[in-house]
Design an enzyme around this catalytic site. Structure first.
Site, PDB file in Angstrom:
ATOM      1  CE  LYS A  72      -3.740  -2.493   2.163  1.00 31.49           C
ATOM      2  NZ  LYS A  72      -4.416  -2.961   3.374  1.00 31.49           N
ATOM      3  CD  GLN A 117      -3.351  -4.429   6.700  1.00 34.15           C
ATOM      4  OE1 GLN A 117      -3.237  -3.469   5.952  1.00 34.15           O
ATOM      5  NE2 GLN A 117      -3.976  -5.531   6.329  1.00 34.15           N
ATOM      6  CG  ASP A 142      -9.757  -0.244   4.783  1.00 30.50           C
ATOM      7  OD1 ASP A 142      -9.386  -0.538   3.629  1.00 30.50           O
ATOM      8  OD2 ASP A 142      -9.126  -0.528   5.806  1.00 30.50           O
TER       9      ASP A 142
END
Ligand code: NAP
Length: 306
Positions: free
Chosen positions: A52, A96, A119
């Site tokens: 990422k 995460q 997200d």
């Protein structure tokens, strides 16, 4: 031969299209910024986060990783998230998962500002998706929709079956397809006669985390098959069985000690589908691309309200 839906190609197109938007933001002193919070030393999470950050770097998006130890408490992690919420140079916050056991994951995800929830996991944004209001969408299903559209796979009026009902893949995927006017069925581990339900699908999305489970018995001739699964086969006999003694796959296993396979049977799908996503190189590359899209869109919203 069925059409291969090439996720790497679509990812590259999406990234090229983002570049002028990022340059325009930089020209207004509003370079997009993404913060990734990685707790502890989970090797798989470290790889995802590295990828990422690399994608940000390639696109000139500012990125920052925050790496607290795995002994962190919920309160301490909440303080980190609140600090990132308040920062003007951060447009997207990604925590995460999974988090260590002592941390209350739901409280952490709820604490992320919905405006910075790149997200698309915050209940506010799930609500936005439900009622088709704008807002960040979960990256993997959003990437699949991009793929279907860019390959001009008809969706409206088609039967779509989504196998898997997770909050991050199955449910948002089903809603996105519904908003595109597909007739959608969501399946799960308690669905009766799953092969028969799957055979009704013009578009079949497999997101269960079960290696090669969707075999020819589940696929209608001519269906479009989207394989979200990423499963590592670490037994040689499984590689031999699933890939029918493919010399290439067995050599790859002998070299690396494992072989990647999706939730869809990799050989049966070629016999039955009219179009399908390979594993690797199908859905996987799109998830990070859509994270970049969500981060840039968040920066654009901020720039337009400054
Ligand atoms: P998850 O949270 O474990 O959910 C799995 C879902 O599949 C559940 O709804 C479960 O049903 C259902 N399921 C499990 N076994 C089944 C069976 N035998 N028959 C029918 N349904 C079954 O998984 P996830 O996070 O959605 O991820 C699914 C897969 O996609 C995994 O392989 C994951 O690694 C992969 N993934 C890939 C990407 C990518 O970027 N390529 C991104 C995200 C996820 P119940 O609800 O009844 O338990």
């Amino acid at each position: 031969m069925p059409q291969i839906l090439d996720g790497n190609r679509v990812r590259d197109d999406i990234k090229s299209e983002l570049k002028p938007r990022i340059e325009a933001l930089a020209g207004r002193n509003a370079t997009p910024g993404l913060a990734v919070v990685l707790v502890g030393n989970n090797p798989a999470s470290e790889i995802y986060v590295r990828n990422k950050i690399k994608a940000c770097h390639d696109l000139d998006i500012y990125s920052e990783s925050v790496t607290p130890p795995d002994t962190i408490s919920t309160e301490q992690l909440l303080a980190i998230v609140q600090d990132l919420n308040a920062r003007a140079d951060i447009d997207g916050i990604l925590v995460q998962l999974p988090l260590p056991r002592q941390v209350d994951t739901k409280r952490i995800l709820l604490a992320v500002s919905p405006a910075k929830d790149v997200d698309g996991f915050h209940p506010c944004n799930i609500g936005n998706l439900m009622v088709a209001l704008p807002g960040p969408r979960a990256c993997t299903p959003a990437g699949i929709l991009e793929l279907l559209k860019r390959y001009q796979i008809p969706i409206a009026g088609k039967r779509a079956v989504v196998v898997g009902r997770s909050d991050i893949v199955g449910k948002p995927m089903a809603l996105l397809l519904l908003h595109e006017n597909a007739t959608v069925t969501i399946c799960h581990s308690k669905t009766a006669d799953l092969p028969a339900v799957c055979r009704e699908a013009d578009i079949l999305v497999a997101a269960m985390g079960r290696a090669a489970m969707i075999n020819g018995e589940y696929i209608r001739q001519g269906a479009t098959v989207i394989d979200v699964g990423t499963n590592r086969l670490d037994k040689r006999e499984d590689v031999a069985r699933i890939f029918r003694n493919s010399a290439e796959k067995l050599a790859s296993y002998d070299k690396k000690g494992s072989v990647l396979v999706g939730d869809v049977h990799p050989l049966d799908v070629i016999e039955k589908a009219s179009a399908y996503t390979p594993v690797p190189g199908g859905v996987g590359p799109l998830t990070i691309a859509m994270l970049m899209v969500n981060t840039v869109a968040s920066a654009e919203r901020r720039a337009s309200t400054c």
